[in-house]
Design a protein around this motif. Structure first.
Motif, PDB file in Angstrom:
ATOM      1  N   ALA A 410     -19.719  20.470   5.659  1.00 20.17           N
ATOM      2  CA  ALA A 410     -21.083  20.187   5.203  1.00 20.17           C
ATOM      3  C   ALA A 410     -21.380  18.700   5.297  1.00 20.17           C
ATOM      4  N   THR A 411     -20.379  17.849   4.974  1.00 20.31           N
ATOM      5  CA  THR A 411     -20.547  16.395   5.132  1.00 20.31           C
ATOM      6  C   THR A 411     -20.777  16.031   6.587  1.00 20.31           C
ATOM      7  N   LEU A 412     -20.072  16.712   7.495  1.00 21.98           N
ATOM      8  CA  LEU A 412     -20.271  16.445   8.926  1.00 21.98           C
ATOM      9  C   LEU A 412     -21.688  16.792   9.349  1.00 21.98           C
ATOM     10  N   ASP A 413     -22.276  17.807   8.763  1.00 19.80           N
ATOM     11  CA  ASP A 413     -23.649  18.192   9.112  1.00 19.80           C
ATOM     12  C   ASP A 413     -24.639  17.087   8.747  1.00 19.80           C
ATOM     13  N   GLY A 415     -24.223  13.959   9.333  1.00 17.86           N
ATOM     14  CA  GLY A 415     -24.088  12.839  10.268  1.00 17.86           C
ATOM     15  C   GLY A 415     -22.824  12.046  10.130  1.00 17.86           C
ATOM     16  N   TYR A 416     -21.908  12.450   9.233  1.00 22.32           N
ATOM     17  CA  TYR A 416     -20.654  11.740   9.080  1.00 22.32           C
ATOM     18  C   TYR A 416     -19.624  12.270  10.074  1.00 22.32           C
ATOM     19  N   ALA A 417     -18.498  11.576  10.164  1.00 25.81           N
ATOM     20  CA  ALA A 417     -17.398  11.983  11.049  1.00 25.81           C
ATOM     21  C   ALA A 417     -16.085  11.738  10.339  1.00 25.81           C
ATOM     22  N   ILE A 418     -15.056  12.482  10.740  1.00 17.30           N
ATOM     23  CA  ILE A 418     -13.704  12.314  10.198  1.00 17.30           C
ATOM     24  C   ILE A 418     -12.812  11.844  11.336  1.00 17.30           C
ATOM     25  N   LEU A 419     -12.072  10.722  11.099  1.00 19.10           N
ATOM     26  CA  LEU A 419     -11.200  10.147  12.119  1.00 19.10           C
ATOM     27  C   LEU A 419      -9.773  10.600  11.875  1.00 19.10           C
ATOM     28  N   PHE A 420      -9.102  10.999  12.968  1.00 19.73           N
ATOM     29  CA  PHE A 420      -7.692  11.378  12.931  1.00 19.73           C
ATOM     30  C   PHE A 420      -6.945  10.472  13.889  1.00 19.73           C
ATOM     31  N   ASP A 421      -5.696  10.082  13.518  1.00 17.51           N
ATOM     32  CA  ASP A 421      -4.878   9.302  14.442  1.00 17.51           C
ATOM     33  C   ASP A 421      -4.153  10.240  15.396  1.00 17.51           C
ATOM     34  N   ALA A 422      -3.237   9.655  16.201  1.00 21.46           N
ATOM     35  CA  ALA A 422      -2.546  10.452  17.213  1.00 21.46           C
ATOM     36  C   ALA A 422      -1.682  11.537  16.586  1.00 21.46           C
ATOM     37  N   ASP A 423      -1.251  11.346  15.332  1.00 22.80           N
ATOM     38  CA  ASP A 423      -0.418  12.346  14.658  1.00 22.80           C
ATOM     39  C   ASP A 423      -1.247  13.384  13.907  1.00 22.80           C
ATOM     40  N   GLY A 424      -2.552  13.287  13.980  1.00 22.52           N
ATOM     41  CA  GLY A 424      -3.403  14.261  13.294  1.00 22.52           C
ATOM     42  C   GLY A 424      -3.680  13.915  11.846  1.00 22.52           C
ATOM     43  N   ARG A 442     -13.871  13.911  14.479  1.00 20.72           N
ATOM     44  CA  ARG A 442     -14.358  15.281  14.264  1.00 20.72           C
ATOM     45  C   ARG A 442     -15.809  15.193  13.799  1.00 20.72           C
ATOM     46  N   LEU A 443     -16.737  15.764  14.595  1.00 21.86           N
ATOM     47  CA  LEU A 443     -18.150  15.798  14.277  1.00 21.86           C
ATOM     48  C   LEU A 443     -18.557  17.221  13.908  1.00 21.86           C
ATOM     49  N   ALA A 444     -19.829  17.381  13.583  1.00 22.22           N
ATOM     50  CA  ALA A 444     -20.294  18.704  13.178  1.00 22.22           C
ATOM     51  C   ALA A 444     -20.262  19.695  14.329  1.00 22.22           C
ATOM     52  N   ASP A 445     -20.528  19.197  15.555  1.00 19.15           N
ATOM     53  CA  ASP A 445     -20.615  20.111  16.704  1.00 19.15           C
ATOM     54  C   ASP A 445     -19.494  19.943  17.698  1.00 19.15           C
ATOM     55  N   GLY A 446     -18.426  19.215  17.323  1.00 21.01           N
ATOM     56  CA  GLY A 446     -17.294  19.067  18.255  1.00 21.01           C
ATOM     57  C   GLY A 446     -16.463  17.864  17.925  1.00 21.01           C
TER      58      GLY A 446
END
Length: 453
Positions: A410-413, A415-424, A442-446
């Protein structure tokens, strides 16, 4: 003092005769001299200077036409700030006297100073007192120096050590300042009018934020141009602040008292006029770090506030109100159906009692009633199963909506995004990401693949 009559005697009525001995004569002459000339100032050249082990000082004071024997006894001879020597021109405060044992005329000195310096010092004190009485030294009229002077005029000799020290310090501390050397002689008869003219010209030009009047150390005579009255009045009349740095730290001039600020040395004046670029850079960096920290805190506070308002908005939006009203309606509907069931049950109970009485009277009728009762119970069971399924469906929908409200998706919807490093792993701070690291957003649509810089 004894009168001459004390030294005469009366012999048989004859006229009195004055009979003196060498001692009484010398004593009489000494008393007459001391009464007539109690204290004098005398100027001349030293010769035959002698200082025996007793600590007394003996010398001759002479000019082109005469000389006089002098003595200066302890402890006053030990208070002298210089060492008397033959050929020195001095000014003496002394008592006129006579050395009785030898009948020699002499001066007993109480104070001695170099003749030229003493006259200059008296002139300095007189001018200082007069200008102070006029208010030229008043601290209330002194102006503050600019914090960051862009153009500085340095009035001094272009070949002296003072200008080299000033330029060296300013270029090291604050290279942004424009420094103009305004050349003038700094000693001699031509120095005061040249300094006055340059002060007036620099003040009238409107080019400079501050003026520095300076020269290196020297004797009182060397620094005398800065004790000139016209120089003092030109400093007082200047339209821009004037800093005076004349001589060494122990030297004071009239210019120092009139100027808006007195510096002990030319180098110290340069440090007072311009800031330290390195210290200013450190201060700006500290302010920048504080500003970044404050902005981060404000941004975090705003994000939390927005989340709280969003949660409240979601709780108060029309869909939520409709859902609550729908739930209330369903609750009332269930209560109404419960009441209806109770009424139906009471009616069926009454019918059952009637049927029981009838069945007791006729077996075929009883069988029909039982068949009808079985049909009614089948319908009730089916309806009960449908109601239970409907309640479970509503509960599942409410649970899904609650989970969606707190879900990161819901937060992604929004306009926010979640960042993951190479290890996830989730990236929570920019300081934990080395330069050139692979990232995944990680965005709302991909998702997007990124690389840090």
């Amino acid at each position: 003092m004894r009168s001459p009559d004390d030294y005469s005697s009366d012999q048989g009525g004859s006229p009195p005769r004055q009979i003196l001995t060498p001692s009484s004569l010398n004593r009489l002459v000494r008393d007459l001299l001391e009464d007539a000339l109690p204290l004098i100032w005398i100027e001349g050249e030293l010769s035959n200077v002698a200082r025996p082990a007793s600590g007394h000082l003996y010398f001759t004071l002479k000019d082109a036409g005469a000389q006089v024997r002098c003595a200066m006894f302890r402890p006053k001879s030990g208070w002298l700030k210089f060492r008397p020597a033959d050929g020195m021109h001095v000014l003496i405060r002394a008592r006129v006297g006579l050395y009785e044992p030898r009948g020699e005329f002499q001066l007993v000195a109480e104070h001695m100073e170099p003749a030229g310096e003493g006259a200059l010092q008296r002139e300095f004190e007189q001018l200082k007192a007069r200008l102070d009485a006029e208010g030229l030294f008043d601290p209330a009229r002194k102006r503050a120096l600019p914090h960051y002077a862009r153009r500085i005029g340095v009035i001094t000799s272009p070949t002296g050590a003072a200008i080299r020290d000033v330029l060296s310090v300013m270029s090291r501390r604050w290279p942004l300042a424009e420094v103009d050397v305004l050349p003038v002689p700094v000693q001699g008869r031509e120095a005061p009018p040249a300094i006055v003219q340059m002060l007036r010209k620099a003040s009238a030009s409107g080019r400079y934020d501050v003026l520095l009047l300076t020269r290196g150390g020297g004797s009182l005579e060397d620094l005398w141009a800065f004790n000139d009255e016209q120089v003092a009045r030109a400093i007082h009349a200047s339209a821009v602040p004037v800093v005076s740095a004349v001589g060494h730290e122990i030297d004071f001039s009239i210019a120092d008292f009139v100027a808006d600020l007195r510096a002990p040395t030319p180098s110290a004046a340069a440090e007072l006029l311009v800031p330290d670029a390195h210290a200013l850079r450190r201060h700006l960096y500290q302010l920048q770090q504080r500003l970044v920290t404050l902005e981060q805190r404000r941004l975090q506070s705003r994000i939390q506030r927005v989340d709280q308002l969003l949660a409240r908005l979601q709780a108060q939006r029309p869909q939520a109100r409709l859902a609550r009203d729908r739930e209330r309606l369903m609750h009332l509907h269930h209560r109404m159906r419960g009441l209806q069931r109770e009424q139906a049950q009471r009616r069926r109970a009454a019918l059952d009692r009637v049927h029981a009485r009838l069945l007791a009277q006729h077996p075929r009728l009883r069988l029909m009633l039982l068949r009808r009762q079985l049909t009614g119970l089948s319908q009730q069971l089916r309806q009960s199963i449908e109601r239970r399924l409907e309640r479970d469906r509503l509960t599942l929908q409410q649970t899904g909506r609650a989970l969606h409200a707190i879900s990161p998706l819901a937060t992604l919807d929004r306009g926010y995004a979640i960042l993951f490093d190479a290890d996830g792993k989730v990236v929570r701070s920019a300081q934990n990401v080395p330069e050139g690291s692979s990232l995944r957003a990680r965005l709302a649509d991909g998702e997007l693949k990124l690389r840090s810089e």
